[in-house]
Scaffold this active site. Structure first.
Site, PDB file in Angstrom:
ATOM      1  NE  ARG A 114      -9.998  -7.190  13.348  1.00 23.48           N
ATOM      2  CZ  ARG A 114     -11.072  -7.361  12.569  1.00 23.48           C
ATOM      3  NH1 ARG A 114     -12.292  -7.452  13.128  1.00 23.48           N
ATOM      4  NH2 ARG A 114     -10.952  -7.463  11.262  1.00 23.48           N
ATOM      5  CE  LYS A 157      -7.509  -3.758   9.710  1.00 23.08           C
ATOM      6  NZ  LYS A 157      -6.473  -4.763   9.364  1.00 23.08           N
ATOM      7  CG  HIS A 175     -11.031 -10.677   7.651  1.00 18.89           C
ATOM      8  ND1 HIS A 175     -10.307 -11.810   7.339  1.00 18.89           N
ATOM      9  CD2 HIS A 175     -10.421 -10.140   8.745  1.00 18.89           C
ATOM     10  CE1 HIS A 175      -9.308 -11.957   8.195  1.00 18.89           C
ATOM     11  NE2 HIS A 175      -9.356 -10.954   9.055  1.00 18.89           N
ATOM     12  CE1 TYR A 232     -22.331 -12.242   0.592  1.00 22.72           C
ATOM     13  CE2 TYR A 232     -19.975 -12.382   1.024  1.00 22.72           C
ATOM     14  CZ  TYR A 232     -21.072 -12.732   0.269  1.00 22.72           C
ATOM     15  OH  TYR A 232     -20.933 -13.574  -0.799  1.00 22.72           O
ATOM     16  CG  HIS A 275      -4.206 -10.913  15.886  1.00 22.16           C
ATOM     17  ND1 HIS A 275      -4.399 -11.440  14.645  1.00 22.16           N
ATOM     18  CD2 HIS A 275      -4.878  -9.747  15.897  1.00 22.16           C
ATOM     19  CE1 HIS A 275      -5.147 -10.625  13.920  1.00 22.16           C
ATOM     20  NE2 HIS A 275      -5.465  -9.592  14.655  1.00 22.16           N
ATOM     21  NE  ARG A 288      -8.604 -11.767  13.862  1.00 29.44           N
ATOM     22  CZ  ARG A 288      -9.832 -11.537  13.418  1.00 29.44           C
ATOM     23  NH1 ARG A 288     -10.889 -11.861  14.158  1.00 29.44           N
ATOM     24  NH2 ARG A 288     -10.018 -10.963  12.237  1.00 29.44           N
TER      25      ARG A 288
END
Length: 407
Positions: A242, A267, A357, A367, A330, A333
């Protein structure tokens, strides 16, 4: 006999305080230091009391008499003027303490401390520009849904549809904080559902066609700005983290021994690992000679104690001729996600995890940061090699898209 304006004006201090009587219990107290104070003597419930009206010349003789008459009217209704004045003053104090702006700033100091600097700035700027000027001074309990809607529509009417929605969201968080702290009964923002225009959802602009990606990489190599910003552009493509994470990268985040960067994802707030390809190591070594004596990889041009502006990479893209509708910080990404999936055929869960994510395993558990780390390390090197290939083909004027085998 009533006082005249001239008598009030020419009254001189004496060795001791003294009084000049007006009428109906009011008098002027002339202090030995020269101050002139209006007072009203009255009786209520059998007790003699004194009301402080104010100081001359801030309160003129005419105005003092008006206040006196108001006080005497209260007496006829059984209201103590001094107690009423004190209660009014306390009500105003509480209104100021419990104003929307006061509570909003308190909420901000508590709940925004762990947010990114850019998010903090956007939130406060939104409130200062679109909420505080209209409802900031009001007691939060006095703000009704129509009042809030009227405020938000002022922003909406200027064409800032998304901004109005963000202002509504911020207002809702402030109201809910006020409810939780016992200073409001409810949050009025749910009542505004459907009352504002809905913004058209758009994705961040990104270049995902291999030929155009190659040209972008060539343009980055030829960027005429500072070397620090050029490195930020190159690493944006290699790391595809990010933009806020890139700007806030610190030299202490780099683990050269393990060949990786270790950060907290902006995030998800989870630990995140970015494996370093050989090309990234080379860029970091170049950059370290320039900014390695400071805290940040990409320090601000205005001072090394803070990171690069959130517009640093965006402005560089604009200077290279890439409009906001063509490519954004951005967008690196989206570029990586698309090409790693559709061209290089990597597994989606590896890509999503490398994008930081919130990826979960088949049992619904998140994970951990080292999951598929070996595979992601190989993927990041393959990605860097692929970008070099696209750049070389762009320089040669012949881009050939290659479909790699599935892994």
């Amino acid at each position: 006999m009533p006082l005249s304006p001239r008598e009030v004006q020419t009254a001189k201090p004496r060795e001791k305080d003294y009084k000049l009587s007006d009428e109906r219990g009011m008098y002027l107290l002339v202090k030995k230091n020269g101050a002139k104070l209006w007072r009203l003597k009255y009786r209520i419930h059998g007790k003699e009391k004194t009301l402080s009206i104010g100081q001359y010349p801030d309160i003129t003789l005419k105005r003092a008499r008006e206040i006196r008459d108001e006080a005497r009217s209260q007496l006829t209704e059984g209201i103590d003027p001094s107690a009423h004045k004190q209660a009014t003053r306390e009500e105003r104090r509480l209104s100021a303490v419990n104003s929307f702006e006061a509570i909003a700033r308190e909420w901000y100091s508590i709940h925004m401390a762990n947010k990114s600097e850019s998010h903090q700035q956007r939130t406060m700027r939104c409130m200062e520009m679109y909420l505080f000027p209209f409802i900031g001074h009001m007691p939060i309990t006095a703000i009704t849904p129509p009042m809030l809607l009227n405020t938000l529509r002022k922003t909406e009417s200027t064409g800032k549809i998304e901004t109005a929605q963000r202002a509504k969201q911020a207002a809702g968080q402030v109201f809910r904080f006020a409810v939780a702290t016992g200073r409001a009964d409810r949050d009025p923002t749910p009542d505004l559902k459907g009352a504002l225009k809905s913004p058209v959802k758009t994705h961040y602009a990104s270049i995902i066609e291999p030929r155009e990606v190659g040209r972008l990489l060539v343009d980055i190599d030829h960027f005429t700005g500072t070397h620090v910003v050029r490195c930020a552009l190159k690493l944006s493509a290699l790391f595809f983290c990010r933009p806020g994470e890139l700007r806030h990268l610190k030299w202490s985040n780099i683990n050269y021994e393990e060949r990786r960067i270790e950060i907290i994802a902006e995030k998800t707030k989870q630990e995140h690992i970015i494996p370093l390809a050989n090309q990234a190591i080379t860029i970091l070594e170049e950059l370290q000679r320039i900014t390695g004596d400071g805290e940040y990889l990409f320090p601000s041009a205005r001072g090394r104690s803070r990171p690069m502006s959130d517009n640093g990479v965006r402005t560089a893209l604009r200077d290279m001729g890439y409009s906001n509708d063509k490519m954004t910080p951005h967008g690196f990404r989206a570029m990586a996600r698309t090409l790693l999936d559709e061209v290089l055929n990597y597994r989606i869960e590896w890509i999503e995890q490398q994008l930081a994510h919130a990826v979960k395993d088949p049992n619904g558990r998140a994970y951990n940061r080292t999951k598929h780390l070996q595979q992601r390390t190989e993927m990041m090197q393959r990605w860097a090699d692929y970008l070099d290939q696209l750049k070389a083909q762009a320089l040669a004027g012949n881009v050939v898209t290659i479909k790699f085998r599935s892994l």
